[in-house]
Design a protein around this motif. Structure first.
Motif, PDB file in Angstrom:
ATOM      1  N   ILE A  92       1.210   5.059   0.608  1.00  0.00           N
ATOM      2  CA  ILE A  92       0.536   6.174   1.281  1.00  0.00           C
ATOM      3  C   ILE A  92       1.227   7.470   0.865  1.00  0.00           C
ATOM      4  O   ILE A  92       2.446   7.601   0.997  1.00  0.00           O
ATOM      5  CB  ILE A  92       0.574   5.994   2.805  1.00  0.00           C
ATOM      6  CG1 ILE A  92      -0.161   4.701   3.184  1.00  0.00           C
ATOM      7  CG2 ILE A  92      -0.054   7.194   3.509  1.00  0.00           C
ATOM      8  CD1 ILE A  92      -0.127   4.394   4.653  1.00  0.00           C
ATOM      9  N   THR A  93       0.449   8.421   0.365  1.00  0.00           N
ATOM     10  CA  THR A  93       0.980   9.686  -0.154  1.00  0.00           C
ATOM     11  C   THR A  93       0.360  10.846   0.597  1.00  0.00           C
ATOM     12  O   THR A  93      -0.856  10.884   0.822  1.00  0.00           O
ATOM     13  CB  THR A  93       0.680   9.821  -1.662  1.00  0.00           C
ATOM     14  OG1 THR A  93       1.231   8.702  -2.354  1.00  0.00           O
ATOM     15  CG2 THR A  93       1.273  11.103  -2.217  1.00  0.00           C
ATOM     16  N   ASN A  94       1.186  11.796   0.983  1.00  0.00           N
ATOM     17  CA  ASN A  94       0.723  13.003   1.666  1.00  0.00           C
ATOM     18  C   ASN A  94       0.503  14.112   0.638  1.00  0.00           C
ATOM     19  O   ASN A  94       1.458  14.669   0.098  1.00  0.00           O
ATOM     20  CB  ASN A  94       1.742  13.440   2.719  1.00  0.00           C
ATOM     21  CG  ASN A  94       1.337  14.729   3.417  1.00  0.00           C
ATOM     22  OD1 ASN A  94       0.189  15.152   3.361  1.00  0.00           O
ATOM     23  ND2 ASN A  94       2.290  15.367   4.068  1.00  0.00           N
ATOM     24  N   SER A 152       5.744   9.972  -0.546  1.00  0.00           N
ATOM     25  CA  SER A 152       5.030   8.703  -0.409  1.00  0.00           C
ATOM     26  C   SER A 152       5.905   7.687   0.309  1.00  0.00           C
ATOM     27  O   SER A 152       7.138   7.791   0.311  1.00  0.00           O
ATOM     28  CB  SER A 152       4.618   8.156  -1.782  1.00  0.00           C
ATOM     29  OG  SER A 152       3.799   9.073  -2.482  1.00  0.00           O
ATOM     30  N   VAL A 201       0.865  -1.182   0.000  1.00  0.00           N
ATOM     31  CA  VAL A 201       0.000   0.000   0.000  1.00  0.00           C
ATOM     32  C   VAL A 201       0.902   1.233   0.000  1.00  0.00           C
ATOM     33  O   VAL A 201       1.757   1.364   0.878  1.00  0.00           O
ATOM     34  CB  VAL A 201      -0.939   0.023   1.219  1.00  0.00           C
ATOM     35  CG1 VAL A 201      -1.772   1.296   1.223  1.00  0.00           C
ATOM     36  CG2 VAL A 201      -1.844  -1.202   1.211  1.00  0.00           C
ATOM     37  N   SER A 253       5.746   3.186   1.288  1.00  0.00           N
ATOM     38  CA  SER A 253       5.019   1.925   1.157  1.00  0.00           C
ATOM     39  C   SER A 253       4.866   1.242   2.512  1.00  0.00           C
ATOM     40  O   SER A 253       5.764   1.276   3.353  1.00  0.00           O
ATOM     41  CB  SER A 253       5.744   0.974   0.200  1.00  0.00           C
ATOM     42  OG  SER A 253       5.700   1.475  -1.121  1.00  0.00           O
ATOM     43  N   TYR A 305       1.044   9.582  10.051  1.00  0.00           N
ATOM     44  CA  TYR A 305      -0.134   8.718  10.019  1.00  0.00           C
ATOM     45  C   TYR A 305       0.173   7.422  10.772  1.00  0.00           C
ATOM     46  O   TYR A 305       1.212   6.787  10.555  1.00  0.00           O
ATOM     47  CB  TYR A 305      -0.521   8.377   8.580  1.00  0.00           C
ATOM     48  CG  TYR A 305      -0.840   9.578   7.722  1.00  0.00           C
ATOM     49  CD1 TYR A 305      -2.045  10.259   7.870  1.00  0.00           C
ATOM     50  CD2 TYR A 305       0.072  10.025   6.776  1.00  0.00           C
ATOM     51  CE1 TYR A 305      -2.341  11.363   7.084  1.00  0.00           C
ATOM     52  CE2 TYR A 305      -0.218  11.125   5.986  1.00  0.00           C
ATOM     53  CZ  TYR A 305      -1.421  11.792   6.137  1.00  0.00           C
ATOM     54  OH  TYR A 305      -1.702  12.884   5.357  1.00  0.00           O
ATOM     55  N   VAL A 311      -5.811   4.018   8.345  1.00  0.00           N
ATOM     56  CA  VAL A 311      -4.845   5.125   8.345  1.00  0.00           C
ATOM     57  C   VAL A 311      -5.435   6.247   9.193  1.00  0.00           C
ATOM     58  O   VAL A 311      -6.547   6.704   8.924  1.00  0.00           O
ATOM     59  CB  VAL A 311      -4.556   5.614   6.918  1.00  0.00           C
ATOM     60  CG1 VAL A 311      -3.532   6.742   6.945  1.00  0.00           C
ATOM     61  CG2 VAL A 311      -4.072   4.470   6.043  1.00  0.00           C
ATOM     62  N   ILE A 313      -8.738   1.581   4.239  1.00  0.00           N
ATOM     63  CA  ILE A 313      -8.414   0.946   2.956  1.00  0.00           C
ATOM     64  C   ILE A 313      -9.067  -0.427   2.993  1.00  0.00           C
ATOM     65  O   ILE A 313      -8.616  -1.322   3.708  1.00  0.00           O
ATOM     66  CB  ILE A 313      -6.897   0.826   2.758  1.00  0.00           C
ATOM     67  CG1 ILE A 313      -6.236   2.210   2.839  1.00  0.00           C
ATOM     68  CG2 ILE A 313      -6.568   0.158   1.429  1.00  0.00           C
ATOM     69  CD1 ILE A 313      -4.729   2.161   2.920  1.00  0.00           C
ATOM     70  N   ILE A 321      -0.779   3.515  11.335  1.00  0.00           N
ATOM     71  CA  ILE A 321      -1.296   2.475  10.464  1.00  0.00           C
ATOM     72  C   ILE A 321      -1.673   1.261  11.300  1.00  0.00           C
ATOM     73  O   ILE A 321      -0.911   0.829  12.177  1.00  0.00           O
ATOM     74  CB  ILE A 321      -0.252   2.055   9.406  1.00  0.00           C
ATOM     75  CG1 ILE A 321       0.422   3.290   8.783  1.00  0.00           C
ATOM     76  CG2 ILE A 321      -0.902   1.192   8.333  1.00  0.00           C
ATOM     77  CD1 ILE A 321      -0.502   4.166   7.998  1.00  0.00           C
TER      78      ILE A 321
END
Length: 226
Positions: free
Chosen positions: A96-98, A139, A94, A141, A106, A163, A172, A108
């Motif tokens: 994850i992008t800010n 980003s 996955v 992973s 964040y 998240v 997700i 998880i």
């Protein structure tokens, strides 16, 4: 003195009247303007659905990653579906992008993996990270690993990777089909097919070569034995 007081009273009454007219005008025009803007926005959205370039009406220069106030945030910000076989280990990446304008951290997590009947899976998913800190437009992973059990066949399992920045869980959604769909069937050939040799160019037939026999040591002459 009387004339002075009268003049002041007249000016005050005039100012009050002008203020009332101004307030009345604003109260009348404001709903009309809001209606016009709303109609133009609807037309703009309809045209955008047709693929025609549109103007960005009343765009906010300081855009952020916040959900619009008039829209409820979706339960799933992303959905992942996988097909696997029993006894398989699957790894789900996955990214994850800010997209916000400031650095975000964040947390998880992952909820319990259950089938459609609400029964928990024998082996639960594991994450390789419990949090990520991302600068704007960066980003990272996160990997979720699941070791499937042999008894988990013909089942559908679901869970959510969560998240969370501060107070809001953003999910997700993950769905796993254990249906052995990824298996590749292999049928080995009979070894005789590899040993057949061409007999001659006229016959169009194949024959099996004679098996090589191994002489018994007792059958060998003394000279051969030596």
């Amino acid at each position: 003195m009387a004339n002075s007081n009268s003049t002041k009273d007249g000016q005050q009454n005039l100012f009050k009247s002008l203020q009332q007219i101004t307030d009345l005008s604003l109260s009348t025009v404001q709903p009309l303007m809001e209606s016009v803007i709303d109609n133009v926005s609807r037309i703009n959205n309809s045209v955008a659905e047709l693929g025609i370039p549109t103007l960005n009406i009343l765009s906010n220069k300081n855009k952020d990653c916040c959900t619009p106030k008039r829209e409820c945030p979706p339960f799933c910000i992303a959905t992942i579906t996988r097909h696997a076989s029993a006894n398989e280990r699957i790894v789900v990446p996955v990214l994850i992008t800010n997209k916000c304008s400031s650095t975000k951290t964040y947390r998880i997590g992952v909820r319990e993996l259950k089938n459609n009947d609400g029964k928990a899976a024998v082996n639960q998913p594991l994450l390789n990270k419990s949090s990520v800190t991302l600068e704007p437009n960066r980003s990272e992973s996160v990997l979720m690993t699941i070791d499937l059990n042999a008894t988990q066949t013909n089942e559908v399992y679901s869970t959510e990777i969560v998240v969370r920045e501060k107070e809001i869980n953003q999910n997700i959604c993950f769905k796993l089909h254990i249906d052995n769909a990824n298996q590749t069937e292999v049928i080995p050939n009979d070894e005789k097919k590899y040993k057949l040799k061409w007999l001659d160019w006229q016959s169009h037939f194949y024959c099996e070569p004679k098996a090589k026999t191994r002489l018994d040591l007792d059958q060998l002459t003394p000279n051969h034995k030596a």
